[in-house]
Design a protein around this motif. Structure first.
Motif, PDB file in Angstrom:
ATOM      1  N   GLU A   1     -33.035   8.393  19.991  1.00 57.71           N
ATOM      2  CA  GLU A   1     -32.365   8.601  18.705  1.00 57.71           C
ATOM      3  C   GLU A   1     -31.494   9.848  18.736  1.00 57.71           C
ATOM      4  OE1 GLU A   1     -33.395   8.980  13.930  1.00 57.71           O
ATOM      5  OE2 GLU A   1     -35.005   8.944  15.421  1.00 57.71           O
ATOM      6  N   ILE A   2     -31.953  10.911  19.387  1.00 59.51           N
ATOM      7  CA  ILE A   2     -31.167  12.146  19.484  1.00 59.51           C
ATOM      8  C   ILE A   2     -29.875  11.887  20.253  1.00 59.51           C
ATOM      9  CG2 ILE A   2     -31.144  14.467  20.475  1.00 59.51           C
ATOM     10  CD1 ILE A   2     -34.185  14.536  19.896  1.00 59.51           C
ATOM     11  N   ALA A   3     -29.977  11.138  21.362  1.00 57.12           N
ATOM     12  CA  ALA A   3     -28.770  10.763  22.112  1.00 57.12           C
ATOM     13  C   ALA A   3     -27.845   9.915  21.250  1.00 57.12           C
ATOM     14  CB  ALA A   3     -29.157  10.018  23.384  1.00 57.12           C
ATOM     15  N   GLY A   4     -28.440   9.055  20.421  1.00 54.85           N
ATOM     16  CA  GLY A   4     -27.635   8.225  19.528  1.00 54.85           C
ATOM     17  C   GLY A   4     -26.888   9.048  18.491  1.00 54.85           C
ATOM     18  N   LEU A   5     -27.524  10.084  17.960  1.00 56.79           N
ATOM     19  CA  LEU A   5     -26.850  10.954  16.998  1.00 56.79           C
ATOM     20  C   LEU A   5     -25.612  11.589  17.617  1.00 56.79           C
ATOM     21  CD1 LEU A   5     -29.861  12.810  15.311  1.00 56.79           C
ATOM     22  CD2 LEU A   5     -28.343  11.136  14.251  1.00 56.79           C
TER      23      LEU A   5
END
Length: 231
Positions: A208-212
């Motif tokens: 999710e952090i990479a997606g942000l």
């Protein structure tokens, strides 16, 4: 005497408060309640990056509005000759489509990450990285064309206002650097997902952090596309 005691008590309370803050931040716990610390740090980083890109785009608009020489027509500068016909902004449109499509695959990767589907998450992150690498490759082609065919330089260009070259290389180069770093991050996280690292850890927050970060890079390109190429 009482005033001195009060000042000592205030100093002691302040020291205790600072020690409590240090203890919370250094402890093995999430500092932001109900929010993963990595996600919170990414949001802070993206906020600072937003200020940087806002300054770049504001400076670009200021330079363009104050330029004494004619500003090059971006529809002509970024046109490609296909089949004997000059098609304006075709490469930029394809680049935009590729980057926007990568947001879709990244969103699906986060969704399957929540479901703990290791294979689909890794595959979709690799597809996102491939989209990103394609974007950077097309941007490299765009730079090569402008430098070697059009003669555009950071300090000038033969088509009009010299500020055009400086603003183009600064804005698109800085964004291209972000995309390149994002591709590297996606490949690293995807490899960890594939090897089951986050299954053993029981936490897919890194996806999710990479997606942000990736969605932010895509959103910034929408503004660059609108302000630099369409204006």
């Amino acid at each position: 005497m009482s005033q001195a005691m009060t000042e000592q008590e205030q100093s002691r309370d302040t020291a205790q408060g600072l020690n409590a803050i240090v203890a919370d931040w250094s402890a093995d716990q999430e500092v932001f309640r109900h929010t993963h610390w990595g996600k919170a740090m990414m949001w802070i980083f993206l906020l600072s990056d937003t200020f940087i890109f806002s300054c770049f785009l504001t400076s670009y608009m200021t330079m363009r509005a104050s330029a004494t020489l004619p500003w090059p027509n971006t529809a002509e500068v970024f046109a490609l000759n296909i089949g004997g016909h000059s098609i304006p902004l075709i490469l930029i449109a394809i680049m935009t489509f590729v980057l926007i499509s990568s947001s879709g695959t990244m969103a699906m990767a986060v969704n399957f990450g929540y479901r703990r589907d290791r294979r689909k998450t890794a595959a979709l992150m690799l597809a996102t990285a491939l989209f990103g690498a394609t974007f950077v490759s097309m941007q490299a082609f765009e730079w090569t064309k402008l430098i070697f065919q059009e003669g555009v330089r950071p300090w000038g260009n033969p088509m009009g206002a010299p500020q055009f070259g400086a603003s183009f290389f600064m804005i698109t180069g800085f964004h291209g650097l972000h995309v390149t770093c994002g591709v590297i991050m996606l490949l690293i996280v995807a490899s960890l997902v594939w090897r089951g690292h986050y299954d053993r850890k029981g936490d897919y927050s890194a996806v999710e952090i990479a997606g942000l970060y990736w969605h932010f890079v895509d959103l910034v390109w929408v503004f660059i596309f609108a302000f630099f190429y369409l204006w």
